[in-house]
Design a protein around this motif. Structure first.
Motif, PDB file in Angstrom:
ATOM      1  N   VAL A   1       0.833   6.174  10.406  1.00  0.00           N
ATOM      2  CA  VAL A   1       1.947   5.245  10.201  1.00  0.00           C
ATOM      3  C   VAL A   1       1.438   3.911   9.658  1.00  0.00           C
ATOM      4  N   SER A   2       0.323   3.436  10.183  1.00  0.00           N
ATOM      5  CA  SER A   2      -0.242   2.173   9.696  1.00  0.00           C
ATOM      6  C   SER A   2      -0.635   2.281   8.227  1.00  0.00           C
TER       7      SER A   2
ATOM      8  N   MET B   1       2.431   2.491   5.942  1.00  0.00           N
ATOM      9  CA  MET B   1       3.043   1.174   5.766  1.00  0.00           C
ATOM     10  C   MET B   1       2.299   0.374   4.703  1.00  0.00           C
TER      11      MET B   1
ATOM     12  N   ASP C   1       3.931  -0.336   0.649  1.00  0.00           N
ATOM     13  CA  ASP C   1       4.263  -1.715   0.305  1.00  0.00           C
ATOM     14  C   ASP C   1       3.886  -2.064  -1.125  1.00  0.00           C
TER      15      ASP C   1
ATOM     16  N   THR D   1       1.408  -7.983   9.053  1.00  0.00           N
ATOM     17  CA  THR D   1       2.734  -8.105   9.662  1.00  0.00           C
ATOM     18  C   THR D   1       3.266  -9.524   9.546  1.00  0.00           C
TER      19      THR D   1
ATOM     20  N   SER E   1       4.296 -10.183   6.029  1.00  0.00           N
ATOM     21  CA  SER E   1       5.546  -9.482   5.708  1.00  0.00           C
ATOM     22  C   SER E   1       6.751 -10.289   6.174  1.00  0.00           C
TER      23      SER E   1
ATOM     24  N   GLN F   1      -0.527 -10.421   2.439  1.00  0.00           N
ATOM     25  CA  GLN F   1      -0.329  -9.011   2.794  1.00  0.00           C
ATOM     26  C   GLN F   1      -1.482  -8.163   2.263  1.00  0.00           C
TER      27      GLN F   1
ATOM     28  N   GLY G   1       3.104   8.044  -0.144  1.00  0.00           N
ATOM     29  CA  GLY G   1       3.507   6.698   0.216  1.00  0.00           C
ATOM     30  C   GLY G   1       4.143   5.937  -0.935  1.00  0.00           C
TER      31      GLY G   1
ATOM     32  N   GLY H   1       7.965   4.665  -0.942  1.00  0.00           N
ATOM     33  CA  GLY H   1       8.289   3.261  -1.115  1.00  0.00           C
ATOM     34  C   GLY H   1       9.445   3.056  -2.077  1.00  0.00           C
TER      35      GLY H   1
ATOM     36  N   ASN I   1       8.443  -3.988   8.003  1.00  0.00           N
ATOM     37  CA  ASN I   1       7.050  -3.892   8.459  1.00  0.00           C
ATOM     38  C   ASN I   1       6.821  -4.574   9.805  1.00  0.00           C
TER      39      ASN I   1
ATOM     40  N   ILE J   1       7.215  -2.411  13.070  1.00  0.00           N
ATOM     41  CA  ILE J   1       6.192  -1.368  13.010  1.00  0.00           C
ATOM     42  C   ILE J   1       4.811  -1.974  13.240  1.00  0.00           C
ATOM     43  N   GLY J   2       4.534  -3.088  12.569  1.00  0.00           N
ATOM     44  CA  GLY J   2       3.236  -3.733  12.720  1.00  0.00           C
ATOM     45  C   GLY J   2       2.989  -4.222  14.134  1.00  0.00           C
TER      46      GLY J   2
END
Length: 513
Positions: free
Chosen positions: A46-47, A50, A54, A115, A118, A137, A176, A180, A200, A203-204
Motif C-alpha cells: 500500500v505504501s 501510494m 502519485d 504525507t 500531500s 513529496q 500504480g 492513478g 494520501n 493512508i500515510g
C-alpha cells in the motif's frame, strides 16, 4: 564475498510465530528473512502503491489545476515534473540512508514527509505553493521507496513466500500508474483535484502508526559515509532527470537541456570513479557484475518509458479526440489496471513452472503486440475494440513480466546491499519514465507540426482533433519501439546469464565474488 540475503529456510527467527505476526522490534542482524504475515505485505504494498500512483494521479486533473491556481500552459507540466525530479534525483541517497540508518526508520521518515507534503499540496493557494509541496513529496518518496522493497526482502523467506510477495509488489509498480489515472479522474470529477493529494493523508498516517508494530528494523551500520558518492549521485541524477524534463518542454537542442545532460554525465562519471575507491560506497559497483540484474535494470528503463508515455498520451487522446470527461478517461484504463492486479494470483503459479527470464520475455512480447495495435489509432478510432483490447493485452503482458523483472533486479544481493539494489530498481523506474516521456513529447510535437501542414475540412475543431489523433498515433509508435528495445535487451542479456548470475525467481545465493 557476497552472501545470500536469506538462507534456504522455511523457519522464522526464534520466538517468531510460524504463521507470521508482528515483527520483533529489531530485524535479524545476519539479514535472515523470516516468515511474515499479510499485515506486513499490506503495509509495504500500500505504501509503495501510494508513492507510484502519485506520479500519475494529477494527469487527469491538470486542466482543473491550471484553472484553479493560474498555471501557465508551460508551467503546468511542472506539477508532475517537480515530483519526478526530486524522486529520481534523491533515490540513491535515500536507498543508502536506509542501509546505514535502518530501513524501517527511514521508511517512517519518508512516508511521514510524503504525507505532510500531500496535505500541504492539497491546501495550495498558488502555483509556487503546489510545486514546492510536490517537490517535497518527491523527497519523501525517494527516502521511502527503496526501503519498501528492501523491507520486503528481509521480511519474506526465499522461495514461494517471496515470489507471492514480489508479485503483489510488482503489481503495484506496474498498475500504480494506470490506477492513478483512474483515481485522479474519479476524484477530480466527483469532488476536487485536491483530493488526489488529500487521500494520501489518512493512508500515510496509518502507515506511520502501524510500521513500528509490524515491520522489521534493520541494524544501523557504522563507518564512513560516502559523501563524494552522495553528492555526485544526487547531483548527477538530478541533472539527468532535469535534462529529460526540460527536453520535453523546450526540445533536445535547447541550451539548458544540453547543459543539464553535460553536467549529469560529468557528475555520474565522477560518481562511478568515487564508488570504485570508497570503502563503503553508496552504490557498490559489484551490483552490476551480475549480467541478469544489469539486463533487468536496462529493460526496466525502456519498458517503463513505454508505459508512462502510453498513460500520458492516451489520456490526451481520450479527452481531446473522443471527447471523454476526466472521469470517463480514467475509467477507460480500468480494464488494464484490473488485469494487472489480477496477475498477482497467476504469476506465482507461472513462476513455479517457468524460468523468470522466459516470463519476462513472454510478457513483454504480449505487451509489445498490444502497443503495436494501439499505435494504429487515428482520429476515427473507437474505444472498443481498438483501444480497450490493446490495453488488456498491455496489462496482461506487463502483469506477467513485472514480477520477474523486479526480482531480477534484487536477487542474490547481500543484506547489506539490499537498500542499494532496491534503490537501483527505483532509479531505473523513474529514469525510464522521464526518458521515455521526454523523447515521446518531442516526437509528439514534431508529428503535430507535420499534421498541421495537411489541413482537413470541418473547421478548427475538426483540424485540432485530427492533429491530436495523428500525433498520439506517432507517439504510440515511439512507445512501441521503446517496448521492443526492452524486449531485445531481455532476450540478449537476461536469457543468457553469466556464471555469477542467480536465478531470477528463486533468489538463490549467488556465488562468491
Amino acid at each position: 564475498m557476497t552472501t545470500s540475503l536469506a538462507p534456504n529456510t522455511r523457519r522464522g527467527r526464534p520466538g517468531a510465530a510460524a504463521t507470521g505476526g508482528p515483527a520483533p522490534g529489531n530485524g535479524a542482524p545476519d539479514g535472515t528473512a523470516r516468515r511474515a504475515g499479510p499485515a506486513v505485505l499490506a503495509l509495504i504494498v500500500v505504501s509503495y502503491l501510494m508513492i507510484i500512483l502519485d506520479a500519475s494521479v494529477v494527469i487527469t486533473a491538470l486542466p482543473d489545476i491550471e484553472t484553479s491556481l493560474g498555471f501557465s500552459p508551460t508551467g503546468l507540466s511542472w506539477v508532475q515534473n517537480a515530483y519526478t525530479l526530486a524522486f529520481g534525483g534523491l533515490l540513491l541517497l535515500g536507498a543508502r540512508a536506509g542501509d546505514l540508518l535502518g530501513r524501517r526508520r527511514m521508511f517512517i521518515v519518508g512516508i511521514g514527509l510524503f504525507t505532510a507534503a500531500s496535505f500541504a499540496g492539497g491546501l495550495a493557494q498558488n502555483a509556487g505553493w503546489l510545486l514546492t509541496a510536490r517537490a517535497v513529496q518527491g523527497m519523501g518518496a525517494a527516502i521511502a521507496a527503496p526501503a519498501t522493497l528492501s523491507l520486503l526482502m528481509v521480511s519474506f523467506s526465499e522461495g514461494t513466500e517471496r515470489v507471492r510477495a514480489m508479485a503483489a509488489y510488482s503489481a503495484a509498480a506496474s498498475a500504480g500508474g494506470s490506477l492513478g489515472l483512474v483515481l485522479g479522474g474519479i476524484l477530480t470529477t466527483t469532488v476536487s483535484w485536491r483530493w488526489g493529494l488529500f487521500i494520501n493523508v489518512p493512508i500515510g498516517i496509518a502507515m506511520v502508526v502501524l510500521a513500528p508494530r509490524w515491520l522489521p528494523e534493520t541494524p544501523r551500520r557504522t563507518g564512513v559515509f560516502d559523501l563524494a558518492g552522495a553528492i555526485t549521485s544526487t547531483g548527477g541524477m538530478t541533472a539527468l532527470v532535469y535534462g529529460f524534463v526540460r527536453a520535453a518542454a523546450d526540445g533536445w537542442g535547447d541550451t539548458g537541456t544540453l547543459a543539464s545532460f553535460a553536467v549529469g554525465v560529468v557528475l555520474l562519471a565522477a560518481f562511478v570513479r568515487a564508488e570504485g575507491h570508497a570503502p563503503q560506497p553508496i552504490t557498490p559497483l559489484r551490483l552490476f557484475r551480475d549480467r541478469r540484474r544489469t539486463g533487468a535494470l536496462v529493460t526496466r528503463i525502456f519498458v517503463v518509458g513505454a508505459m508512462f508515455s502510453t498513460f500520458f498520451f492516451m489520456t490526451q487522446y481520450l479527452q481531446g479526440v473522443l471527447g471523454f470527461t476526466a472521469l470517463k478517461a480514467g475509467l477507460a484504463f480500468l480494464p488494464m489496471t484490473l488485469i494487472m492486479f489480477a496477475m498477482v494470483r497467476l504469476v506465482p503459479r507461472l513462476v513455479a513452472r517457468f524460468d523468470g527470464a522466459h516470463l519476462v520475455i513472454g510478457g513483454l512480447a504480449t505487451a509489445l503486440f498490444g502497443l503495436a495495435w494501439l499505435s494504429r489509432i487515428d482520429v476515427g478510432t473507437d474505444y472498443f475494440p481498438q483501444i480497450a483490447l490493446p490495453l488488456v493485452l498491455l496489462g496482461t503482458g506487463m502483469g506477467v513480466a513485472f514480477g520477474p523483472l523486479t526480482t531480477a533486479g534484487i536477487a542474490g544481493v547481500s543484506e547489506a546491499d539490499a537498500g542499494a539494489a532496491s534503490g537501483l530498481v527505483n532509479v531505473a523506474h523513474q529514469l525510464g519514465g522521464s526518458l521515455g516521456l521526454g523523447i515521446m513529447v518531442t516526437v509528439f510535437a514534431a508529428a503535430t507540426r507535420s499534421a498541421a501542414d495537411h489541413p482537413v475540412a470541418g473547421g478548427a475543431a475538426a483540424e485540432s482533433r485530427y492533429e491530436l489523433g495523428h500525433a498520439v498515433g506517432v507517439a504510440m509508435t515511439g512507445a512501441t519501439i521503446s517496448m521492443a528495445l526492452g524486449l531485445l535487451v531481455a532476450v540478449l542479456v537476461m536469457r543468457r546469464p553469466s556464471a555469477t548470475t542467480v536465478p531470477v525467481i528463486s533468489g538463490a545465493a549467488s556465488p562468491a565474488r
